[in-house]
Scaffold this active site. Sequence first.
Site, PDB file in Angstrom:
ATOM      1  N   ASP A  56      -1.332  -6.019  -0.442  1.00 52.77           N
ATOM      2  CA  ASP A  56      -1.617  -5.409   0.858  1.00 52.77           C
ATOM      3  C   ASP A  56      -3.101  -5.157   1.052  1.00 52.77           C
ATOM      4  O   ASP A  56      -3.778  -4.668   0.145  1.00 52.77           O
ATOM      5  CB  ASP A  56      -0.894  -4.046   0.949  1.00 52.77           C
ATOM      6  CG  ASP A  56       0.179  -4.038   2.011  1.00 52.77           C
ATOM      7  OD1 ASP A  56       0.138  -4.880   2.926  1.00 52.77           O
ATOM      8  OD2 ASP A  56       1.072  -3.175   1.913  1.00 52.77           O
TER       9      ASP A  56
ATOM     10  N   GLU B 222      -1.848  -5.639   8.306  1.00 50.76           N
ATOM     11  CA  GLU B 222      -1.120  -5.035   9.421  1.00 50.76           C
ATOM     12  C   GLU B 222      -1.826  -5.321  10.745  1.00 50.76           C
ATOM     13  O   GLU B 222      -3.053  -5.284  10.822  1.00 50.76           O
ATOM     14  CB  GLU B 222      -1.020  -3.514   9.222  1.00 50.76           C
ATOM     15  CG  GLU B 222      -0.126  -3.124   8.059  1.00 50.76           C
ATOM     16  CD  GLU B 222       0.111  -1.622   7.951  1.00 50.76           C
ATOM     17  OE1 GLU B 222      -0.303  -0.866   8.855  1.00 50.76           O
ATOM     18  OE2 GLU B 222       0.717  -1.213   6.944  1.00 50.76           O
TER      19      GLU B 222
ATOM     20  N   GLU C 171       8.668  -4.766  10.617  1.00 49.13           N
ATOM     21  CA  GLU C 171       9.171  -3.476  10.113  1.00 49.13           C
ATOM     22  C   GLU C 171       9.704  -2.631  11.264  1.00 49.13           C
ATOM     23  O   GLU C 171       9.008  -2.403  12.263  1.00 49.13           O
ATOM     24  CB  GLU C 171       8.051  -2.733   9.370  1.00 49.13           C
ATOM     25  CG  GLU C 171       8.501  -1.369   8.841  1.00 49.13           C
ATOM     26  CD  GLU C 171       7.593  -0.776   7.765  1.00 49.13           C
ATOM     27  OE1 GLU C 171       6.662  -1.459   7.299  1.00 49.13           O
ATOM     28  OE2 GLU C 171       7.843   0.387   7.394  1.00 49.13           O
TER      29      GLU C 171
ATOM     30  N   LYS D 261      -1.570  -9.347   2.697  1.00 50.73           N
ATOM     31  CA  LYS D 261      -0.800  -8.952   3.884  1.00 50.73           C
ATOM     32  C   LYS D 261      -1.645  -7.985   4.697  1.00 50.73           C
ATOM     33  O   LYS D 261      -2.221  -7.044   4.143  1.00 50.73           O
ATOM     34  CB  LYS D 261       0.523  -8.287   3.485  1.00 50.73           C
ATOM     35  CG  LYS D 261       1.307  -7.783   4.710  1.00 50.73           C
ATOM     36  CD  LYS D 261       2.730  -7.390   4.365  1.00 50.73           C
ATOM     37  CE  LYS D 261       2.876  -6.063   3.690  1.00 50.73           C
ATOM     38  NZ  LYS D 261       2.391  -4.900   4.468  1.00 50.73           N
TER      39      LYS D 261
ATOM     40  N   ASP E  51       0.832  -1.207   0.000  1.00 46.88           N
ATOM     41  CA  ASP E  51       0.000   0.000   0.000  1.00 46.88           C
ATOM     42  C   ASP E  51       0.867   1.258   0.000  1.00 46.88           C
ATOM     43  O   ASP E  51       0.360   2.376  -0.119  1.00 46.88           O
ATOM     44  CB  ASP E  51      -1.006   0.000   1.159  1.00 46.88           C
ATOM     45  CG  ASP E  51      -0.337  -0.072   2.522  1.00 46.88           C
ATOM     46  OD1 ASP E  51       0.902  -0.184   2.594  1.00 46.88           O
ATOM     47  OD2 ASP E  51      -1.070  -0.022   3.532  1.00 46.88           O
ATOM     48  N   SER E  52       2.197   1.064   0.058  1.00 46.68           N
ATOM     49  CA  SER E  52       3.114   2.194  -0.152  1.00 46.68           C
ATOM     50  C   SER E  52       2.971   2.746  -1.564  1.00 46.68           C
ATOM     51  O   SER E  52       3.528   3.792  -1.873  1.00 46.68           O
ATOM     52  CB  SER E  52       4.563   1.773   0.127  1.00 46.68           C
ATOM     53  OG  SER E  52       4.897   0.622  -0.624  1.00 46.68           O
TER      54      SER E  52
HETATM   55  O1  KIV Z   1       3.579  -1.138   1.631  1.00 44.89           O
HETATM   56  C1  KIV Z   1       4.702  -1.699   1.583  1.00 44.89           C
HETATM   57  O2  KIV Z   1       5.462  -1.526   0.619  1.00 44.89           O
HETATM   58  C2  KIV Z   1       5.073  -2.535   2.707  1.00 44.89           C
HETATM   59  C3  KIV Z   1       6.475  -3.050   2.785  1.00 44.89           C
HETATM   60  C4  KIV Z   1       7.454  -1.967   2.871  1.00 44.89           C
HETATM   61  C5  KIV Z   1       6.647  -4.059   3.835  1.00 44.89           C
HETATM   62  O3  KIV Z   1       4.268  -2.804   3.541  1.00 44.89           O
END
Ligand code: KIV
Length: 261
Positions: free
Chosen positions: A82, A113, A179, A111, A42-43
């Site tokens: 994510d 959180e 992280e 994934k 989600d980055s």
């Molecule tokens: O959103 C992302 O890119 C991440 C990774 C940096 C682990 O969660």
Amino acid sequence: MKSAVEFKARKGKAPISMVSAYTHWEGKFLAASPVDCVLVGDSVATVVDGEPTTVAATPEIMARHTAAMARALGGQKFLIADFPLLAARKGIGPALDCAALLLRAGAHAVKIEGVDGHEDVLRHLVQSGIPVIGHLGLTPQSVHSIGYKVQGKTKEGAANLLRQAKAVEAAGCSGVVLECVPADLAAEITAAIAIPTIGIGAGAGCDGQVLVFHDMLGLNPGFSAKFVRTFADGNKLVTEGLKAYHDAVTARTFPSDRESY
Ligand code: KIV
């Protein structure tokens, strides 16, 4: 590596390399690389869209980028997507809808959180046949409550992270991203659970590592963090290429006869 089954089986064996990336174009590079697996993080919200935080990523944004990445990887790499902000906090029904969206877009796993307060969601997704990867430590979706800080530095904080990692494992997750966690704590967690740990700012004692594509290739000079190593000077390459193009256009050396019809 093509599946969560292969991912889990790598626990304690050769370290797993994971890259967070978002576009079809990046996926083509990753497909041709030896990198083990890909996360559509989600980055994407911060790196691609210039948003201040990952809070801006929605299920639809994640599904669109997951689909673009899946088309590039062609099933040849384990692909994780994510879960965006709050998608795991609205209960099992909405979480299943989000997971279905991401899996139909081509993800092999999601994934999520955190763990406290949504263990039931993690467990239900896993029992529904959806591989889930946890994410503990600095969880960027909670930036407004925890900030961008190393987590687990105090005795209580470290014990809490160890407990959470065990809860992620107990929920049936296939692995966990750690992280910004002290290296000795990440190594302790790695030894204490039977699923792979993937570190980012968590030292060398994890079962694998993840970095963002743009950070590791030096394409993001506006971002720096202690945990980032740049493996190529992408910024220099692109900047020089753009200047060379501009210079050639303004000097009328581009296009040449060879590049004209
Ligand atoms: O959103 C992302 O890119 C991440 C990774 C940096 C682990 O969660």
